[in-house]
Scaffold this motif. Sequence first.
Motif, PDB file in Angstrom:
ATOM      1  N   UNK A  21      -4.587  10.286  23.891  1.00 41.99           N
ATOM      2  CA  UNK A  21      -3.122  10.364  23.920  1.00 41.99           C
ATOM      3  C   UNK A  21      -2.507   9.012  24.276  1.00 41.99           C
ATOM      4  N   UNK A  22      -3.294   8.154  24.888  1.00 38.10           N
ATOM      5  CA  UNK A  22      -2.844   6.809  25.237  1.00 38.10           C
ATOM      6  C   UNK A  22      -2.348   6.051  23.998  1.00 38.10           C
ATOM      7  N   UNK A  23      -2.891   6.358  22.823  1.00 39.25           N
ATOM      8  CA  UNK A  23      -2.421   5.709  21.594  1.00 39.25           C
ATOM      9  C   UNK A  23      -0.929   5.946  21.428  1.00 39.25           C
ATOM     10  N   UNK A  24      -0.505   7.181  21.599  1.00 34.11           N
ATOM     11  CA  UNK A  24       0.924   7.503  21.503  1.00 34.11           C
ATOM     12  C   UNK A  24       1.724   6.754  22.577  1.00 34.11           C
ATOM     13  N   UNK A  25       1.214   6.743  23.801  1.00 32.95           N
ATOM     14  CA  UNK A  25       1.936   6.097  24.903  1.00 32.95           C
ATOM     15  C   UNK A  25       2.101   4.592  24.671  1.00 32.95           C
ATOM     16  N   UNK A  26       1.061   3.945  24.194  1.00 28.65           N
ATOM     17  CA  UNK A  26       1.129   2.499  23.921  1.00 28.65           C
ATOM     18  C   UNK A  26       2.059   2.223  22.740  1.00 28.65           C
ATOM     19  N   UNK A  27       2.034   3.098  21.749  1.00 22.77           N
ATOM     20  CA  UNK A  27       2.934   2.961  20.600  1.00 22.77           C
ATOM     21  C   UNK A  27       4.383   3.123  21.059  1.00 22.77           C
ATOM     22  N   UNK A  28       4.623   4.150  21.841  1.00 23.66           N
ATOM     23  CA  UNK A  28       5.974   4.411  22.348  1.00 23.66           C
ATOM     24  C   UNK A  28       6.484   3.236  23.196  1.00 23.66           C
ATOM     25  N   UNK A  29       5.585   2.565  23.894  1.00 18.99           N
ATOM     26  CA  UNK A  29       5.945   1.400  24.710  1.00 18.99           C
ATOM     27  C   UNK A  29       6.070   0.129  23.853  1.00 18.99           C
ATOM     28  N   UNK A  30       5.905   0.286  22.535  1.00 21.86           N
ATOM     29  CA  UNK A  30       6.048  -0.805  21.557  1.00 21.86           C
ATOM     30  C   UNK A  30       5.073  -1.960  21.797  1.00 21.86           C
ATOM     31  N   UNK A  31       3.840  -1.599  22.121  1.00 18.22           N
ATOM     32  CA  UNK A  31       2.827  -2.618  22.372  1.00 18.22           C
ATOM     33  C   UNK A  31       2.116  -3.075  21.099  1.00 18.22           C
ATOM     34  N   UNK A  32       2.404  -2.423  19.987  1.00 14.94           N
ATOM     35  CA  UNK A  32       1.851  -2.832  18.696  1.00 14.94           C
ATOM     36  C   UNK A  32       2.740  -2.305  17.584  1.00 14.94           C
TER      37      UNK A  32
END
Length: 132
Positions: A21-32
């Motif tokens: 689920x971290x993939x979603x969290x990092x995406x939401x934080x605009x890290x990539x």
Amino acid sequence: MKIVVDTNCLRASIPPQSKYYQLYLEFHAEKFDWYVSNEILLEYEEILTRTFSIRTAQTVLYQLSLAPNTVHAEPAFRWNLVADPDDNKFSDLAISCNCDYLVTNDRGFDVFKSLDFPKLKIIALSAFLQLF
């Protein structure tokens, strides 16, 4: 960072209790930046509908469509280097857009480890998440 995400990784990252689920969290934080093509979006919709529900698929696609770090693009060239023809859409887009990684747990992309050209970095979802 620019990435293309294979459907198997997207599917694994959807349940909030998933270790991915971290993939979603990092995406939401605009890290990539997440690169998608029309063909990839259609596969996402098909697999997510089959795995979860039409509502879940629509919600995920809606979020992807509105996110400022989603990049809609189409491959400039069809390399067709992966044995499974359904997987070429991911590598073709990643190469065409000069992405940093193709995030996948599919061993079919291992062909890129032995190619001098075109270069494409394949990374497993767990290894990608460790970058953060």
